[in-house]
Design a protein around this motif. Structure first.
Motif, PDB file in Angstrom:
ATOM      1  N   GLU A 224     -14.586   9.163 -10.684  1.00 25.40           N
ATOM      2  CA  GLU A 224     -14.234  10.375  -9.938  1.00 25.40           C
ATOM      3  C   GLU A 224     -12.875  10.295  -9.250  1.00 25.40           C
ATOM      4  O   GLU A 224     -12.215  11.309  -9.055  1.00 25.40           O
ATOM      5  N   ILE A 225     -12.464   9.071  -8.837  1.00 22.06           N
ATOM      6  CA  ILE A 225     -11.317   8.933  -7.930  1.00 22.06           C
ATOM      7  C   ILE A 225     -10.318   7.930  -8.495  1.00 22.06           C
ATOM      8  O   ILE A 225     -10.701   6.906  -9.055  1.00 22.06           O
ATOM      9  N   GLU A 226      -9.025   8.230  -8.315  1.00 19.47           N
ATOM     10  CA  GLU A 226      -7.981   7.311  -8.766  1.00 19.47           C
ATOM     11  C   GLU A 226      -7.882   6.109  -7.841  1.00 19.47           C
ATOM     12  O   GLU A 226      -8.496   6.068  -6.769  1.00 19.47           O
ATOM     13  N   ALA A 227      -7.087   5.124  -8.238  1.00 13.45           N
ATOM     14  CA  ALA A 227      -6.954   3.884  -7.467  1.00 13.45           C
ATOM     15  C   ALA A 227      -6.325   4.150  -6.100  1.00 13.45           C
ATOM     16  O   ALA A 227      -5.411   4.954  -5.964  1.00 13.45           O
ATOM     17  N   CYS A 228      -6.837   3.441  -5.105  1.00  9.96           N
ATOM     18  CA  CYS A 228      -6.349   3.571  -3.732  1.00  9.96           C
ATOM     19  C   CYS A 228      -5.639   2.295  -3.272  1.00  9.96           C
ATOM     20  O   CYS A 228      -4.642   2.352  -2.575  1.00  9.96           O
ATOM     21  N   MET A 229      -6.160   1.145  -3.655  1.00 10.99           N
ATOM     22  CA  MET A 229      -5.566  -0.145  -3.273  1.00 10.99           C
ATOM     23  C   MET A 229      -5.298  -0.915  -4.555  1.00 10.99           C
ATOM     24  O   MET A 229      -6.178  -1.033  -5.418  1.00 10.99           O
ATOM     25  N   TYR A 230      -4.071  -1.450  -4.698  1.00 16.65           N
ATOM     26  CA  TYR A 230      -3.710  -2.014  -5.993  1.00 16.65           C
ATOM     27  C   TYR A 230      -2.583  -3.034  -5.838  1.00 16.65           C
ATOM     28  O   TYR A 230      -1.844  -3.048  -4.852  1.00 16.65           O
ATOM     29  N   SER A 366     -11.950  -0.277  -1.328  1.00 21.57           N
ATOM     30  CA  SER A 366     -11.122   0.909  -1.530  1.00 21.57           C
ATOM     31  C   SER A 366     -10.304   0.852  -2.810  1.00 21.57           C
ATOM     32  O   SER A 366      -9.613   1.808  -3.129  1.00 21.57           O
ATOM     33  N   GLY A 367     -10.373  -0.255  -3.559  1.00 21.13           N
ATOM     34  CA  GLY A 367      -9.580  -0.383  -4.784  1.00 21.13           C
ATOM     35  C   GLY A 367      -9.635   0.878  -5.636  1.00 21.13           C
ATOM     36  O   GLY A 367      -8.622   1.523  -5.891  1.00 21.13           O
ATOM     37  N   ARG A 368     -10.857   1.199  -6.074  1.00 20.72           N
ATOM     38  CA  ARG A 368     -11.073   2.492  -6.720  1.00 20.72           C
ATOM     39  C   ARG A 368     -12.433   3.014  -6.280  1.00 20.72           C
ATOM     40  O   ARG A 368     -13.148   3.658  -7.019  1.00 20.72           O
ATOM     41  N   PHE A 369     -12.751   2.675  -5.038  1.00 20.43           N
ATOM     42  CA  PHE A 369     -13.950   3.130  -4.334  1.00 20.43           C
ATOM     43  C   PHE A 369     -15.230   2.634  -5.013  1.00 20.43           C
ATOM     44  O   PHE A 369     -15.884   3.336  -5.769  1.00 20.43           O
ATOM     45  N   ALA A 370     -15.527   1.387  -4.722  1.00 25.99           N
ATOM     46  CA  ALA A 370     -16.771   0.740  -5.147  1.00 25.99           C
ATOM     47  C   ALA A 370     -17.452   0.194  -3.910  1.00 25.99           C
ATOM     48  O   ALA A 370     -16.788  -0.222  -2.944  1.00 25.99           O
ATOM     49  N   TYR A 371     -18.752   0.162  -3.940  1.00 24.18           N
ATOM     50  CA  TYR A 371     -19.541  -0.240  -2.765  1.00 24.18           C
ATOM     51  C   TYR A 371     -20.674  -1.160  -3.196  1.00 24.18           C
ATOM     52  O   TYR A 371     -21.205  -1.048  -4.310  1.00 24.18           O
ATOM     53  N   SER A 372     -21.042  -2.056  -2.296  1.00 27.87           N
ATOM     54  CA  SER A 372     -22.213  -2.905  -2.531  1.00 27.87           C
ATOM     55  C   SER A 372     -23.030  -2.968  -1.258  1.00 27.87           C
ATOM     56  O   SER A 372     -22.523  -2.775  -0.150  1.00 27.87           O
TER      57      SER A 372
END
Length: 379
Positions: A224-230, A366-372
């Protein structure tokens, strides 16, 4: 399937704590000038002290592999010796090299005297939880009787002034203001070094506190979302990432391709909202309620997000009282993939936990919005 228990936890934080006023003594001055952005960023993130694997001349005192190995060494005792280790699973954002793998290098530092299984999880903050999940699944499936899982970072060497000075010169050549772009300097005052390690076994230790791992879940919103932190790339106008390998080598420095960057606009828009959505999905999947939780350990990069995170969770029916949240960001800083290990170790060894209590772990990336997230039971 075996039950899986965290039977011991250990933390290693390099050198002495560094106060806000000392940061530039360790990281150096960009263009020989004190940062104007630093006070604002520090006021918002609420971090008071952090740890660097550096001296005041910006010389490294430890590698990431050494920091990781020192955290692991804290797990060994008369009940579990170095030669008992079967699997080493390491997660980090800031490996010392592209190859060989980080876990391979840590194994080389530890020298347990035998061949063992290894796994490296790379990425951002979820790298630590992915490393934990690998060890959890190995022990649960009976492939191994134990696993050592570690989250670590050595960001300080990425943030020294010499890494920024070249960019300042390029900005001068372009007749722009000689300041570093905020999206880069933002991270310079946010990140720090350290490692946390867990020993996972298929039986609890008698006479000591153990944490049973009930489950670990992951949720990615990259569709859904582009990369935020890279890092190792540059973001294009259409939101895609162009790899460092696709640039001429003389552009690597000019465009700071290996610098860690963050799109703060995307961060504010999605990090909390998607985190609440992910946790709600896990609570529904496992049919649990917020009142079942006794402690909530959420990795956050800044105290700026504390109230907003509580509000977003409450908006999806996950209203955790303030007294159930447990943080140590202000004292140890943002250690990325190591943060959730380090705060869990602190709580585990605090004397506060009682048998039967439930501990919820939440990690945003926040890389490409992943959560655990994970659920632990004190036993």
């Amino acid at each position: 399937m075996s039950n899986v228990y965290i039977t011991k936890a250990s933390t290693y934080l390099p050198n002495d704590p560094v106060s806000n006023d000392e940061m530039e003594q360790y990281l150096g001055l960009v263009n020989n000038k004190t940062s104007k952005a630093r006070p604002l960023i520090l006021r918002n993130n609420g971090i008071k002290t952090r740890y660097y694997a550096l001296d005041k001349n910006q010389n490294p005192t430890h590698t990431n592999a050494e920091i990781t190995a020192l955290a692991v060494e804290g797990l060994f005792d008369e009940n579990f010796k170095k030669e008992d280790m079967e699997l080493l699973s390491c997660g980090t954002t800031s490996a010392d090299q592209i190859q060989p793998s980080h876990a391979s290098m840590v194994h080389g530092v530890l020298k347990p005297g035998k061949s063992i299984g290894i796994n490296t999880s790379m990425g951002l903050c979820n790298a630590g939880m992915n490393a934990l999940n690998y060890g959890f699944l190995s022990v649960k499936a009976g492939a191994t009787e134990n696993a050592i899982c570690v989250g670590s970072e050595r960001f300080s060497s990425w943030m020294t002034a010499d890494k920024f000075n070249h960019e300042v010169e390029n900005l001068k050549l372009l007749e722009e203001k000689p300041i570093v772009a905020f999206k880069r300097e933002f991270l310079r005052w946010m990140l720090s070094d350290g490692a946390g390690a867990f020993l996972l076994e298929n039986k609890p230790r008698e006479g000591s506190l153990n944490l049973k791992i009930e489950w670990i879940d992951f949720h990615s919103f990259a569709h859904e979302i582009e990369a935020c932190m890279y890092s190792g790339c540059e973001k294009q106008e259409n939101g895609s990432l162009k790899s460092w390998a696709d640039y001429p080598s003389d552009e690597w420095l000019k465009q700071s391709l290996f610098a860690l960057k963050q799109d703060t606009r995307l961060l504010d828009e999605f990090i909390l909202k998607k985190g609440a959505q992910a946790l709600r999905a896990s609570f529904d999947k496992h049919q649990i309620q917020p009142e079942d939780m006794d402690y909530v350990l959420a990795h956050i990069s800044s105290n700026y997000f504390k109230d907003g995170l509580r509000e977003e969770f409450a908006n999806v029916g996950l209203d955790f009282p303030v007294e159930k949240w447990y943080y140590n960001l202000s004292e140890v800083g943002n250690i990325g993939a190591g943060s959730i290990f380090i705060v869990t170790e602190e709580l585990m060894n605090s004397g506060k936990l009682k048998k039967g209590e439930k501990v919820l772990l939440c990690v945003p990336e926040s890389g490409r919005f992943a959560y655990s997230c994970a659920l632990l039971t004190v036993c």
